[in-house]
Scaffold this motif. Sequence first.
Motif, mmCIF file in Angstrom:
data_model
loop_
_atom_site.group_PDB
_atom_site.id
_atom_site.type_symbol
_atom_site.label_atom_id
_atom_site.label_comp_id
_atom_site.label_asym_id
_atom_site.label_seq_id
_atom_site.Cartn_x
_atom_site.Cartn_y
_atom_site.Cartn_z
ATOM 1 N N ALA A 114 32.057 33.577 34.952
ATOM 2 C CA ALA A 114 31.316 32.591 35.747
ATOM 3 C C ALA A 114 30.847 33.202 37.052
ATOM 4 O O ALA A 114 31.446 34.144 37.578
ATOM 5 N N VAL A 115 29.756 32.641 37.573
ATOM 6 C CA VAL A 115 29.255 32.980 38.911
ATOM 7 C C VAL A 115 29.740 31.883 39.856
ATOM 8 O O VAL A 115 29.340 30.724 39.716
ATOM 9 N N PRO A 116 30.624 32.180 40.813
ATOM 10 C CA PRO A 116 31.142 31.129 41.706
ATOM 11 C C PRO A 116 30.039 30.580 42.614
ATOM 12 O O PRO A 116 29.209 31.346 43.126
ATOM 13 N N LYS A 117 30.053 29.268 42.823
ATOM 14 C CA LYS A 117 29.009 28.602 43.603
ATOM 15 C C LYS A 117 29.508 28.077 44.945
ATOM 16 O O LYS A 117 28.723 27.910 45.877
ATOM 17 N N ARG A 118 30.802 27.797 45.071
ATOM 18 C CA ARG A 118 31.302 27.206 46.317
ATOM 19 C C ARG A 118 32.807 27.449 46.422
ATOM 20 O O ARG A 118 33.457 27.884 45.483
ATOM 21 N N GLY A 119 33.339 27.106 47.598
ATOM 22 C CA GLY A 119 34.770 27.160 47.827
ATOM 23 C C GLY A 119 35.306 28.562 48.020
ATOM 24 O O GLY A 119 34.592 29.498 48.388
ATOM 25 N N GLN A 120 36.634 28.721 47.764
ATOM 26 C CA GLN A 120 37.317 29.996 47.998
ATOM 27 C C GLN A 120 36.751 31.117 47.138
ATOM 28 O O GLN A 120 36.633 32.261 47.596
ATOM 29 N N LYS A 121 36.387 30.799 45.909
ATOM 30 C CA LYS A 121 35.876 31.834 45.015
ATOM 31 C C LYS A 121 34.531 32.360 45.486
ATOM 32 O O LYS A 121 34.261 33.567 45.426
ATOM 33 N N LYS A 122 33.670 31.463 45.984
ATOM 34 C CA LYS A 122 32.381 31.896 46.509
ATOM 35 C C LYS A 122 32.574 32.740 47.767
ATOM 36 O O LYS A 122 31.880 33.755 47.970
ATOM 37 N N ALA A 123 33.533 32.355 48.619
ATOM 38 C CA ALA A 123 33.796 33.120 49.836
ATOM 39 C C ALA A 123 34.275 34.528 49.501
ATOM 40 O O ALA A 123 33.857 35.514 50.135
ATOM 41 N N LEU A 124 35.167 34.641 48.495
ATOM 42 C CA LEU A 124 35.637 35.971 48.103
ATOM 43 C C LEU A 124 34.505 36.785 47.495
ATOM 44 O O LEU A 124 34.395 37.993 47.751
ATOM 45 N N MET A 125 33.644 36.140 46.682
ATOM 46 C CA MET A 125 32.517 36.858 46.095
ATOM 47 C C MET A 125 31.610 37.417 47.179
ATOM 48 O O MET A 125 31.114 38.553 47.064
ATOM 49 N N ASP A 126 31.385 36.673 48.250
ATOM 50 C CA ASP A 126 30.562 37.170 49.355
ATOM 51 C C ASP A 126 31.185 38.418 49.976
ATOM 52 O O ASP A 126 30.483 39.370 50.338
ATOM 53 N N THR A 127 32.515 38.414 50.096
ATOM 54 C CA THR A 127 33.203 39.584 50.650
ATOM 55 C C THR A 127 33.056 40.792 49.734
ATOM 56 O O THR A 127 32.786 41.910 50.194
ATOM 57 N N VAL A 128 33.222 40.584 48.430
ATOM 58 C CA VAL A 128 33.093 41.690 47.476
ATOM 59 C C VAL A 128 31.658 42.217 47.468
ATOM 60 O O VAL A 128 31.425 43.430 47.426
ATOM 61 N N ALA A 129 30.679 41.309 47.539
ATOM 62 C CA ALA A 129 29.275 41.731 47.567
ATOM 63 C C ALA A 129 28.970 42.555 48.813
ATOM 64 O O ALA A 129 28.220 43.535 48.759
ATOM 65 N N ALA A 130 29.550 42.150 49.949
ATOM 66 C CA ALA A 130 29.345 42.920 51.186
ATOM 67 C C ALA A 130 29.935 44.320 51.046
ATOM 68 O O ALA A 130 29.352 45.308 51.523
ATOM 69 N N ASN A 131 31.087 44.443 50.376
ATOM 70 C CA ASN A 131 31.685 45.752 50.139
ATOM 71 C C ASN A 131 30.819 46.598 49.217
ATOM 72 O O ASN A 131 30.694 47.813 49.403
ATOM 73 N N ALA A 132 30.218 45.978 48.209
ATOM 74 C CA ALA A 132 29.340 46.711 47.296
ATOM 75 C C ALA A 132 28.112 47.240 48.037
ATOM 76 O O ALA A 132 27.690 48.384 47.836
ATOM 77 N N ALA A 133 27.527 46.401 48.897
ATOM 78 C CA ALA A 133 26.350 46.826 49.665
ATOM 79 C C ALA A 133 26.703 47.991 50.588
ATOM 80 O O ALA A 133 25.933 48.952 50.732
ATOM 81 N N GLU A 134 27.884 47.922 51.206
ATOM 82 C CA GLU A 134 28.302 49.009 52.090
ATOM 83 C C GLU A 134 28.577 50.283 51.295
ATOM 84 O O GLU A 134 28.242 51.391 51.744
ATOM 85 N N ALA A 135 29.173 50.149 50.109
ATOM 86 C CA ALA A 135 29.432 51.321 49.276
ATOM 87 C C ALA A 135 28.133 52.009 48.864
ATOM 88 O O ALA A 135 28.047 53.242 48.848
ATOM 89 N N LEU A 136 27.101 51.220 48.532
ATOM 90 C CA LEU A 136 25.815 51.799 48.166
ATOM 91 C C LEU A 136 25.187 52.520 49.354
ATOM 92 O O LEU A 136 24.637 53.613 49.204
ATOM 93 N N ARG A 137 25.301 51.924 50.521
ATOM 94 C CA ARG A 137 24.738 52.559 51.719
ATOM 95 C C ARG A 137 25.420 53.895 51.996
ATOM 96 O O ARG A 137 24.752 54.916 52.255
ATOM 97 N N LEU A 138 26.754 53.926 51.923
ATOM 98 C CA LEU A 138 27.482 55.165 52.175
ATOM 99 C C LEU A 138 27.181 56.214 51.106
ATOM 100 O O LEU A 138 27.064 57.403 51.408
#
Length: 666
Positions: free
Chosen positions: A371-395
């Motif tokens: 599933a793709v999380p849309k709200r709540g704690q799962k969506k907040a964690l997904m945003d954190t993981v996505a930010a880490n992925a973007a930073e990993a690509l940049r590095l």
Amino acid sequence: MADPSTYRPRPADIPTLPGVYRFLDPNGRVIYVGKAKNLRNRLSSYFHDLSALHPRTQQMVTTACAVKWVVVATEVEALTLEYSWIKEFAPRFNVMYRDDKSYPYLALTMGDVYPRMHITRERKRKGTRYFGPYTKVWAIRETMDLLLRVFPVRTCAKGAFARAQAQGRPCLLGYIDKCSAPCVGRISREDHRALAQGAAQFLAGRTGPLIRQVRSEMKDAAAGLEFERAAKLRDDLVALETVANKNAVVFDDGTNADVFALAMDELEAAVQVFHVRGGRIRGERGWVVDRLDAEEADALMEALLTQVYGDAGGHTLERDGESEEARGVDDVVHASTQSIPDNILVSAQPTNSSVLAQWLSGLRGGRVTIAVPKRGQKKALMDTVAANAAEALRLHKTKRAGDLTERSRALEEIEEYVGLDSAPLRIECYDISHTQGSHQVASMVVFEDGAPRKSAYRHFTIRGPAGEGASDDTAAMDEVLTRRFRRLLAEEAGESGYDEDGVALASGPLDPDTGRPRRFSYRPDLVVVDGGLPQVNAAAEALARLGIDVPVIGLAKRLEEVWIPGEEFPVIFPRTSSGLYLLQHVRDESHRFAITAHRKKRGRAMTRSLLDDIPGLGPAKQRSLLNAFGSLAKMREASEEDLAGVKGIGAKLASTIYEALHPGAS
């Protein structure tokens, strides 16, 4: 470069059923594997106007010379077969998710008589439970140091443990209460295993019951005026709470999930995954891959989940006599192919999500939701993981900017300067290593697309005409190339039996239907030898004698000159050339691999030659000594009592060994 129209199948010959297809190169090697709900529609898309295809797809269809397919009954079967073929053939044009780094894990060797806790970067030993991955080694050392206060299991290697047993005294950790010292019998085998199982349960997420138990015992000890014991329990409680708090609670309901997020640009994609067990983040991993065919996020996510979880079939979650229910949560071993959680959260819904979920449910033996999380704690964690992925690509782009471009440029320069017909996509390099003619070893390293393919590395023991080694490096090079390419010709001709090294030949030519790889099945586009004109000429003569038409060059160390057979003068690459850098890399890797194999052979020979001369010391007892002490030097440092403490070595034989290792000492 092939014309796709020369091998394009007739549309009427292609079925409209689900299936898996393979593109093969002229050597019968599988270079791309794909699946389709409708084979005719999918394969037809590869043979339209070439200019309309993605550049990597253009390269794939022009490199291939044939396409084969297999019809299956369902899309789930197609997914299973596609995964197994990608794993078996490692096709160069498929997206292959590989870690962007090697992660450390905390391991408990539950298969040992006395389980050991240690830090490792490998995750394949049977009977060992792995916890992590951790992003930093210092973090895992802190965790291990705190855990040893409460669970003082052994951390020493097998040799150190055997020495402590023989000497009857523990190491430093045993004296400072960071080890229960099973080596000297301070704790029974059963009690030590119970400590290890307690540590494993705590690392697997069962933190609450143990913390409550220690807190209760601390209060009881204080009430009973046992202040020293209460103080120790207090320190243990602090250590346990510190370890537990290192993993943040992200889901209040104790969910087990893997959370995947993608970050992409036009050429590459970065993936990050957080492994959540019991509602806590237990570890993370990352990959960076090339977008080979302008794949969108849904296709990349499908390939990712297929490869990450594909090996889970047949694995059981029960180990060491414990069921999943008894442990409370899934083992947080390296959340890769041995553990499929019931929830998989993704940043983009994968292609054929329902089919993929059905396949994973079959592997897990229970329902799996994607599933793709849309709200709540799962969506907040997904945003954190996505930010880490973007930073990993940049590095990654910062660190490896131009890497693919440089590799392509290097291959093009080698093609131009050496005068090849095409870029050498597969390069094999050979080197000879010995000590004044003894313990001769040769190496063969393989580079594909300008990068090392270590699974194809081989080393050879040089025998010579009389079994005593070759007379010089040119004779050794002649022998190695003759053996390597004679094996290739035998497999191509479909011969049966065994080669000179006692390895069974393939029972027929390369199967055009599967392209199954053999031990030495693929012809190189270029052979490189370490040396100047004499070594190059010897290599060229060996290949000519066998009728092998493969270009040969040599790279001389002194001035980094490139020699071509029959040429009076060498080819001089510019000092800043990418092609020269790649050839140096290939040559240095071959030299390193040869030196490593030579040192192992020399070390074994020196050790065996001395021990073989000791009467009463057979191969089994030699292995026992080497397992206990690790090397001949350590054996010399041991006393007669230490030697006698090794299994199978009595006092009389220990005295004989000691005298042999210390001639003239008495």
